[in-house]
Design a protein around this motif. Structure first.
Motif, mmCIF file in Angstrom:
data_model
loop_
_atom_site.group_PDB
_atom_site.id
_atom_site.type_symbol
_atom_site.label_atom_id
_atom_site.label_comp_id
_atom_site.label_asym_id
_atom_site.label_seq_id
_atom_site.Cartn_x
_atom_site.Cartn_y
_atom_site.Cartn_z
ATOM 1 N N MET A 1 0.971 -1.237 -0.083
ATOM 2 C CA MET A 1 -0.050 0.060 0.092
ATOM 3 C C MET A 1 0.964 1.126 0.005
ATOM 4 N N LYS A 2 0.645 2.017 -0.745
ATOM 5 C CA LYS A 2 1.113 3.250 -0.802
ATOM 6 C C LYS A 2 1.018 4.057 0.500
ATOM 7 N N ARG A 3 2.073 4.846 1.041
ATOM 8 C CA ARG A 3 1.888 5.667 2.048
ATOM 9 C C ARG A 3 1.085 6.780 2.130
ATOM 10 N N ARG A 4 0.186 6.739 3.241
ATOM 11 C CA ARG A 4 -0.994 7.918 3.256
ATOM 12 C C ARG A 4 -1.561 7.761 4.743
ATOM 13 N N ASP A 5 -2.051 8.932 4.983
ATOM 14 C CA ASP A 5 -2.627 9.092 6.321
ATOM 15 C C ASP A 5 -4.071 8.959 6.350
ATOM 16 N N PHE A 6 -4.798 8.306 7.433
ATOM 17 C CA PHE A 6 -6.041 8.146 7.657
ATOM 18 C C PHE A 6 -6.966 8.738 8.587
ATOM 19 N N SER A 7 -8.024 9.208 8.372
ATOM 20 C CA SER A 7 -8.957 9.493 9.574
ATOM 21 C C SER A 7 -9.646 8.229 9.996
ATOM 22 N N LEU A 8 -10.245 8.302 11.119
ATOM 23 C CA LEU A 8 -11.108 7.085 11.447
ATOM 24 C C LEU A 8 -11.906 6.478 10.590
ATOM 25 N N GLU A 9 -12.733 7.210 9.964
ATOM 26 C CA GLU A 9 -13.538 6.989 9.029
ATOM 27 C C GLU A 9 -12.930 6.175 7.909
ATOM 28 N N GLN A 10 -11.757 6.652 7.396
ATOM 29 C CA GLN A 10 -11.155 6.238 6.288
ATOM 30 C C GLN A 10 -10.871 4.635 6.546
ATOM 31 N N LEU A 11 -10.315 4.662 8.083
ATOM 32 C CA LEU A 11 -9.403 3.452 8.613
ATOM 33 C C LEU A 11 -10.633 2.327 8.687
ATOM 34 N N ARG A 12 -11.835 2.711 8.899
ATOM 35 C CA ARG A 12 -12.839 1.795 9.078
ATOM 36 C C ARG A 12 -12.923 0.728 7.516
ATOM 37 N N GLU A 13 -12.797 1.525 6.727
ATOM 38 C CA GLU A 13 -12.987 0.748 5.520
ATOM 39 C C GLU A 13 -12.118 -0.492 5.256
ATOM 40 N N PHE A 14 -11.039 -0.600 6.049
ATOM 41 C CA PHE A 14 -10.091 -1.538 5.872
ATOM 42 C C PHE A 14 -10.162 -2.597 7.153
ATOM 43 N N ASP A 15 -11.333 -3.028 7.028
ATOM 44 C CA ASP A 15 -11.755 -4.177 8.245
ATOM 45 C C ASP A 15 -11.685 -5.559 7.786
ATOM 46 N N GLY A 16 -11.199 -5.886 6.747
ATOM 47 C CA GLY A 16 -11.329 -7.235 6.078
ATOM 48 C C GLY A 16 -12.492 -7.723 5.545
ATOM 49 N N ALA A 17 -13.514 -7.137 5.849
ATOM 50 C CA ALA A 17 -14.882 -7.439 5.366
ATOM 51 C C ALA A 17 -15.409 -6.751 4.036
ATOM 52 N N ARG A 18 -15.008 -5.421 4.162
ATOM 53 C CA ARG A 18 -15.684 -4.606 3.184
ATOM 54 C C ARG A 18 -14.301 -4.420 2.063
ATOM 55 N N ASN A 19 -13.353 -4.709 2.441
ATOM 56 C CA ASN A 19 -12.061 -4.524 1.839
ATOM 57 C C ASN A 19 -11.091 -5.487 2.316
ATOM 58 N N PRO A 20 -10.541 -6.239 1.261
ATOM 59 C CA PRO A 20 -9.683 -7.394 1.512
ATOM 60 C C PRO A 20 -8.304 -7.171 2.327
ATOM 61 N N ARG A 21 -7.922 -5.788 2.292
ATOM 62 C CA ARG A 21 -6.903 -5.363 3.177
ATOM 63 C C ARG A 21 -7.362 -5.035 4.510
ATOM 64 N N ILE A 22 -6.320 -5.435 5.536
ATOM 65 C CA ILE A 22 -6.910 -5.099 6.900
ATOM 66 C C ILE A 22 -5.686 -4.222 7.521
ATOM 67 N N TYR B 1 -6.365 -11.001 12.461
ATOM 68 C CA TYR B 1 -6.968 -9.797 12.582
ATOM 69 C C TYR B 1 -8.240 -9.753 11.656
ATOM 70 N N GLY B 2 -8.466 -10.656 10.844
ATOM 71 C CA GLY B 2 -9.510 -10.730 9.999
ATOM 72 C C GLY B 2 -11.068 -10.745 10.628
ATOM 73 N N PRO B 3 -11.939 -10.866 9.891
ATOM 74 C CA PRO B 3 -13.342 -10.749 10.676
ATOM 75 C C PRO B 3 -13.681 -11.950 11.483
ATOM 76 N N GLU B 4 -13.009 -12.972 11.067
ATOM 77 C CA GLU B 4 -13.143 -14.339 11.978
ATOM 78 C C GLU B 4 -12.102 -14.543 13.093
ATOM 79 N N GLY B 5 -11.100 -13.683 12.963
ATOM 80 C CA GLY B 5 -9.946 -13.989 13.866
ATOM 81 C C GLY B 5 -10.224 -13.462 15.173
ATOM 82 N N PRO B 6 -9.518 -13.915 16.218
ATOM 83 C CA PRO B 6 -9.449 -13.794 17.528
ATOM 84 C C PRO B 6 -9.485 -12.161 17.886
ATOM 85 N N TYR B 7 -8.586 -11.330 17.092
ATOM 86 C CA TYR B 7 -8.225 -9.957 17.265
ATOM 87 C C TYR B 7 -9.111 -9.397 16.217
#
Length: 193
Positions: free
Chosen positions: A68-89, A107-113
């Motif tokens: 992934m190219k370097r970038r900064d994230f707001s909390l809203e932007q970070l939430r997109e990368f939860d492994g469910a909506r986007n394959p990247r976590i 850290y995936g949707p089914e993972g302990p964390y």
């Protein structure tokens, strides 16, 4: 008679030696065939299940994503990368965002964390709490954590830096994202390896 006896003996010995040699060759052939089948099976397991549609998915593994190219994230932007909506976590620790996709079994949707995916995990890691109540939906400055908990957050940050790619910062409300050059991005990625 001695010649006949020796000749007979030789013939029997020749026949016996021939049977032993044939048996040895057969055993060798069966052994080589078994080795060839084992090698073919292992190659199939390694390469056969990877090719074709859904090869990686059939094994329960995520196909590797490009860096992934370097970038900064707001909390809203970070939430997109939860492994469910986007394959990247992604997750944040102490204001730094890490790509934990290669640890998707944790850290995936089914993972302990999985609760930390797409979130700021700092408070949960500091307090060793995996409840959703331990995570905040707004920016968390961690100012109410004690010294021991803050040290724990810093230790977690160091562990994530060693194991996962750092992809940017978690932005405070109203903070503007940094502009990263390709050179900075490449330099930081090679520094971590």
């Amino acid at each position: 008679m001695a010649d006949g006896g020796q000749g007979q003996h030789r013939t029997e010995g020749g026949r016996g030696g021939g049977a032993a040699a044939a048996g040895g060759q057969m055993l060798l052939s069966v052994g080589l065939l078994a080795l060839a089948l084992l090698a073919a099976y292992r190659l199939y397991l390694r390469w056969g299940t990877r090719s074709g549609p859904g090869g990686a998915a059939r094994r329960g593994e995520a196909a590797p994503l490009p860096r992934m190219k370097r970038r900064d994230f707001s909390l809203e932007q970070l939430r997109e990368f939860d492994g469910a909506r986007n394959p990247r976590i992604l997750l944040a620790v102490n204001g730094k965002v890490f790509d934990v996709t290669k640890g998707s079994k944790f850290y995936g949707p089914e993972g302990p964390y999985g609760i930390f995916a797409g979130r700021d995990a700092s408070r949960g890691l500091a307090t060793f709490c995996l409840d959703k109540d331990a995570l905040r939906d707004e920016y968390d400055d961690l100012s109410d954590l004690n010294a021991v908990q803050m040290e724990s957050v810093r230790e977690w940050e160091m562990q994530f830096k060693e194991k996962y790619d750092y992809v940017g910062r978690l932005l405070k409300p109203g903070e503007e994202p940094s502009e990263y050059t390709d050179e900075e991005d490449t330099k930081d990625h090679t520094k971590q390896e």
